[in-house]
Design a protein around this motif. Structure first.
Motif, PDB file in Angstrom:
ATOM      1  N   ASP A 258     -14.859  -7.841  18.345  1.00  0.00           N
ATOM      2  CA  ASP A 258     -15.143  -6.535  17.750  1.00  0.00           C
ATOM      3  C   ASP A 258     -16.601  -6.481  17.315  1.00  0.00           C
ATOM      4  O   ASP A 258     -17.316  -7.486  17.326  1.00  0.00           O
ATOM      5  N   TRP A 259     -17.023  -5.275  16.915  1.00  0.00           N
ATOM      6  CA  TRP A 259     -18.348  -5.105  16.335  1.00  0.00           C
ATOM      7  C   TRP A 259     -18.281  -5.373  14.831  1.00  0.00           C
ATOM      8  O   TRP A 259     -17.231  -5.240  14.198  1.00  0.00           O
ATOM      9  N   VAL A 260     -19.423  -5.711  14.233  1.00  0.00           N
ATOM     10  CA  VAL A 260     -19.540  -5.806  12.775  1.00  0.00           C
ATOM     11  C   VAL A 260     -19.946  -4.428  12.268  1.00  0.00           C
ATOM     12  O   VAL A 260     -21.020  -3.929  12.578  1.00  0.00           O
ATOM     13  N   ARG A 261     -19.060  -3.809  11.495  1.00  0.00           N
ATOM     14  CA  ARG A 261     -19.257  -2.420  11.074  1.00  0.00           C
ATOM     15  C   ARG A 261     -19.815  -2.279   9.656  1.00  0.00           C
ATOM     16  O   ARG A 261     -20.122  -1.180   9.217  1.00  0.00           O
ATOM     17  N   ARG A 262     -19.919  -3.352   8.926  1.00  0.00           N
ATOM     18  CA  ARG A 262     -20.344  -3.265   7.525  1.00  0.00           C
ATOM     19  C   ARG A 262     -21.727  -2.651   7.322  1.00  0.00           C
ATOM     20  O   ARG A 262     -21.935  -1.916   6.350  1.00  0.00           O
ATOM     21  N   PRO A 263     -22.720  -2.948   8.175  1.00  0.00           N
ATOM     22  CA  PRO A 263     -24.030  -2.319   7.936  1.00  0.00           C
ATOM     23  C   PRO A 263     -23.974  -0.797   7.920  1.00  0.00           C
ATOM     24  O   PRO A 263     -24.585  -0.154   7.063  1.00  0.00           O
ATOM     25  N   ALA A 264     -23.232  -0.187   8.856  1.00  0.00           N
ATOM     26  CA  ALA A 264     -23.127   1.270   8.879  1.00  0.00           C
ATOM     27  C   ALA A 264     -22.429   1.776   7.622  1.00  0.00           C
ATOM     28  O   ALA A 264     -22.829   2.789   7.030  1.00  0.00           O
ATOM     29  N   LEU A 265     -21.405   1.055   7.184  1.00  0.00           N
ATOM     30  CA  LEU A 265     -20.706   1.452   5.950  1.00  0.00           C
ATOM     31  C   LEU A 265     -21.613   1.316   4.742  1.00  0.00           C
ATOM     32  O   LEU A 265     -21.567   2.124   3.814  1.00  0.00           O
ATOM     33  N   GLY A 266     -22.453   0.287   4.738  1.00  0.00           N
ATOM     34  CA  GLY A 266     -23.392   0.109   3.635  1.00  0.00           C
ATOM     35  C   GLY A 266     -24.408   1.238   3.550  1.00  0.00           C
ATOM     36  O   GLY A 266     -24.713   1.739   2.460  1.00  0.00           O
ATOM     37  N   TRP A 267     -24.932   1.673   4.716  1.00  0.00           N
ATOM     38  CA  TRP A 267     -25.875   2.797   4.720  1.00  0.00           C
ATOM     39  C   TRP A 267     -25.193   4.088   4.260  1.00  0.00           C
ATOM     40  O   TRP A 267     -25.797   4.900   3.548  1.00  0.00           O
ATOM     41  N   LEU A 268     -23.950   4.282   4.682  1.00  0.00           N
ATOM     42  CA  LEU A 268     -23.219   5.474   4.250  1.00  0.00           C
ATOM     43  C   LEU A 268     -22.974   5.456   2.748  1.00  0.00           C
ATOM     44  O   LEU A 268     -23.104   6.488   2.064  1.00  0.00           O
ATOM     45  N   LEU A 269     -22.630   4.282   2.207  1.00  0.00           N
ATOM     46  CA  LEU A 269     -22.431   4.159   0.765  1.00  0.00           C
ATOM     47  C   LEU A 269     -23.735   4.445   0.016  1.00  0.00           C
ATOM     48  O   LEU A 269     -23.732   5.117  -1.024  1.00  0.00           O
ATOM     49  N   ALA A 270     -24.857   3.948   0.557  1.00  0.00           N
ATOM     50  CA  ALA A 270     -26.150   4.213  -0.079  1.00  0.00           C
ATOM     51  C   ALA A 270     -26.474   5.704  -0.064  1.00  0.00           C
ATOM     52  O   ALA A 270     -26.981   6.250  -1.051  1.00  0.00           O
TER      53      ALA A 270
END
Length: 410
Positions: free
Chosen positions: A105-117
């Motif tokens: 799978d892909w690592v999705r946490r960076p996109a979620l982190g930017w959205l949270l920011a």
């Protein structure tokens, strides 16, 4: 005794609940070191992917088998892996020796982190300090769910009792922490908690009346296998309570603030007058909030609606499926609780604020400020005294205020 001291037991209750939740959390299972997942970055692609792990080690990983094409094949529009992307690898012992890696799978946490920011920046920029506190309260509510509600349910506690305790902690954060400790927020807290209890009672009644077992989803079936001690029907009701909480707090804060302002502008209003005028404002919010709740559940269940349409189920047949009936009960019980929160909070606030005897805290009347400023504008908005002459209306309002102050001084 000050209001801050009265609210102290609620804060103690919140922290004690988190401590109990951690204590009830089951011990982490032993993990097998020869099977698991690691993350890395793709540095080269061919028939296999060359991946540099976070540890610095470089490994060769197999790519997923391509899905079949052509007529009748599933229409999965999956993007291809590319060099530079962070991916998750599954590893296990290879039959011929060594370790076998497969890109899973892909690592999705960076996109979620930017959205949270982005969420944090927008909330803080628009609502400033209150927006920042709202973000912190939201994160803390999630912490309560993860650190208290889930471990306690896995430990075999009654999910309804656990969710009711968890909801109490979430309410303290969502109301006191975000809006401050005042008599208005206390009225909103009491009204919300009473509405939650009413919602829970309705949920119990109609869950049993509809013969819901809690086994209406794949997740519930999996829980029944791996955690047989969990009461699935109670878990269904716990989700109902927590799901309706956000809309409940919004409408109760508005109602408590409206009644507080009405009583402050005209302390001579009776209990019945305060309740009636407060409800005149409350009914305007009910329609939009119920619509919000229904659409939220509909959006979450949209894939289910598509699946039912594809299989040509009639409406009567579809409503008989437990996973459909569960969503209907969630939506309708939550909506009924939301509607009842308006008269409940309005009545509690009218009882507390009748005669405007409770001391005002700074900024208390601005919890949900209205566009019009000044007491004369507020008097017009709530139809306290529709004036022909604005100056005369202002003078009459000042005379009422002075008379009220003299009456309190006697």
């Amino acid at each position: 005794m000050s209001l801050r001291l009265l609210s102290l037991p609620l804060w103690l209750y919140l922290w004690c609940g988190l401590a109990v939740g951690w204590a009830a959390s089951p011990a982490a299972p032993d993990t097998r070191r020869d099977v698991g997942f690691v993350e890395g970055r793709i540095v080269a692609l061919g028939e296999r992917a060359t991946v540099t792990l976070r540890s610095g080690e470089t490994v060769e990983a197999e790519l997923p088998t391509p899905l079949p094409d052509g007529a009748g094949a599933p229409n999965f529009d999956l993007p291809a892996y590319r060099v530079g992307e962070w991916v998750e690898l599954y590893y296990a012992p290879h039959p011929e020796g060594g370790v076998r890696y497969v890109v899973s799978d892909w690592v999705r946490r960076p996109a979620l982190g930017w959205l949270l920011a982005l969420f944090l920046v927008v909330a803080t920029a628009i609502a400033r300090g209150k927006g920042f506190r709202a973000v912190l309260a939201t994160g803390s509510s999630l912490l309560i769910a993860i650190a208290f509600v889930v471990p306690a349910i896995l430990a075999g506690w009654n999910p309804m009792v656990v969710s009711l305790l968890g909801v109490g902690g979430m309410l303290v954060l969502a109301i006191y922490f975000v809006h401050g400790v005042s008599w208005s927020t206390t009225a909103a807290l009491l009204g919300t908690f009473v509405a939650v209890i009413v919602t829970m009672v309705l949920g119990v009644l109609f869950t049993r009346a509809a013969y819901l077992t809690g086994l209406g989803s794949d997740e519930a079936l999996s829980i029944a296998v791996v955690a047989a001690q969990v009461d699935l029907r109670g878990l269904l009701l716990a989700g109902l309570l927590i799901g309706a909480l956000g809309a409940l707090t919004d409408i109760t804060i508005v109602q408590a603030s409206v009644v507080r302002e009405l009583a402050h502008v005209n302390p001579s209003f009776s209990l019945r007058e305060l309740y009636t005028r407060g409800m005149n404002v409350g009914v305007d919010h009910v329609g939009s909030l119920v619509n919000t709740l229904v659409l939220a559940y509909t959006g979450a269940a949209l894939p289910l609606l598509v699946l039912l349409s594809v299989n040509d189920f009639t409406l009567t047949r579809a409503l008989n499926f437990e996973f459909v009936a569960s969503e209907v009960v969630h939506t309708l019980v939550g909506s009924v609780g939301l509607i009842l929160a308006v008269p409940l909070t309005t009545f509690i606030a009218a009882l507390m604020f009748r005669g405007d005897k409770l001391a005002l805290r700074r900024g208390e009347l601005n919890l949900h400020a209205h566009p019009a400023g000044g007491e004369l504008q507020r008097a017009r908005q709530f139809d306290l005294q529709p004036p022909r002459d604005p100056e005369a209306a202002a003078q009459a309002l000042l005379r009422r205020r002075e008379a009220s102050l003299r009456g309190r001084g006697k």
